[in-house]
Design an enzyme around this catalytic site. Structure first.
Site, PDB file in Angstrom:
ATOM      1  N   CYS A   1      -2.498  -6.069   2.656  1.00 55.50           N
ATOM      2  CA  CYS A   1      -2.144  -7.130   1.715  1.00 55.50           C
ATOM      3  C   CYS A   1      -1.759  -8.403   2.471  1.00 55.50           C
ATOM      4  CB  CYS A   1      -0.989  -6.685   0.833  1.00 55.50           C
ATOM      5  SG  CYS A   1      -0.624  -7.826  -0.510  1.00 55.50           S
TER       6      CYS A   1
ATOM      7  N   CYS B   1      -3.238   1.082  -3.939  1.00 62.75           N
ATOM      8  CA  CYS B   1      -3.513   2.133  -2.957  1.00 62.75           C
ATOM      9  C   CYS B   1      -2.879   1.745  -1.623  1.00 62.75           C
ATOM     10  CB  CYS B   1      -5.010   2.360  -2.803  1.00 62.75           C
ATOM     11  SG  CYS B   1      -5.905   1.010  -2.026  1.00 62.75           S
TER      12      CYS B   1
ATOM     13  N   CYS C   1      -6.882  -3.219  -4.490  1.00 59.47           N
ATOM     14  CA  CYS C   1      -7.150  -1.870  -3.994  1.00 59.47           C
ATOM     15  C   CYS C   1      -8.225  -1.991  -2.912  1.00 59.47           C
ATOM     16  CB  CYS C   1      -7.534  -0.911  -5.120  1.00 59.47           C
ATOM     17  SG  CYS C   1      -9.107  -1.224  -5.901  1.00 59.47           S
TER      18      CYS C   1
END
Length: 151
Positions: A89, A82, A10
């Protein structure tokens, strides 16, 4: 038995991913090695620690980490919690199952709370939603792996 490794990502690695890591260790620690990290880590949220303690899970010893802090580990599963983490990522090997499962951000919700109890209620709701998700994790991952192999 070799445990499968799971990473929760997150934004700040302060609340949602810490809760998910704690729930996973508590519910599935026999077969999953849980980790968490953040795009921009900034310490564990004391309210997250408090509401997790209310359900008997101690996350006070967990550390807020950056994605770079876990980049040398190989993960079987990566779950972003999120949209910011999803966008940031890093790339993982093809064998890694990557899934996006967003949850509301309790600190943001708590900013408009009129009392500490109201703020904690936001944390409790998200804690319980994450807990429900983690309880169903074995079935969820199995269905996602099946989908991946069908493509």
């Amino acid at each position: 038995m070799n445990k499968k490794r799971i990473l929760y990502l997150c934004t700040g690695n302060s609340c949602r991913s810490q809760m998910a890591e704690g729930w996973t260790r508590h519910l599935h620690g026999d077969w999953l090695e849980a980790h968490s990290a953040g795009v921009s880590p900034h310490g564990i949220d004391p309210r997250a620690v408090k509401v997790m303690q209310e359900v008997g899970i101690d996350i006070s010893g967990q550390k807020s980490k950056s994605i770079e802090a876990v980049e040398d580990l190989e993960f079987d599963y990566v779950i972003t919690l999120c949209d910011s983490a999803k966008k940031s990522c890093p790339v993982f090997p093809a064998r890694t199952l990557y899934v996006h499962v967003p949850f509301d951000d309790p600190p943001v919700l708590a900013m408009s709370a009129e009392s500490e109890e109201e703020a904690l209620n936001h944390y409790r709701r998200v804690r319980d939603e994450i807990g429900d998700f983690v309880r169903k994790l074995p079935e969820f991952l199995k269905s996602r792996l099946h989908e991946k192999t069908q493509r």
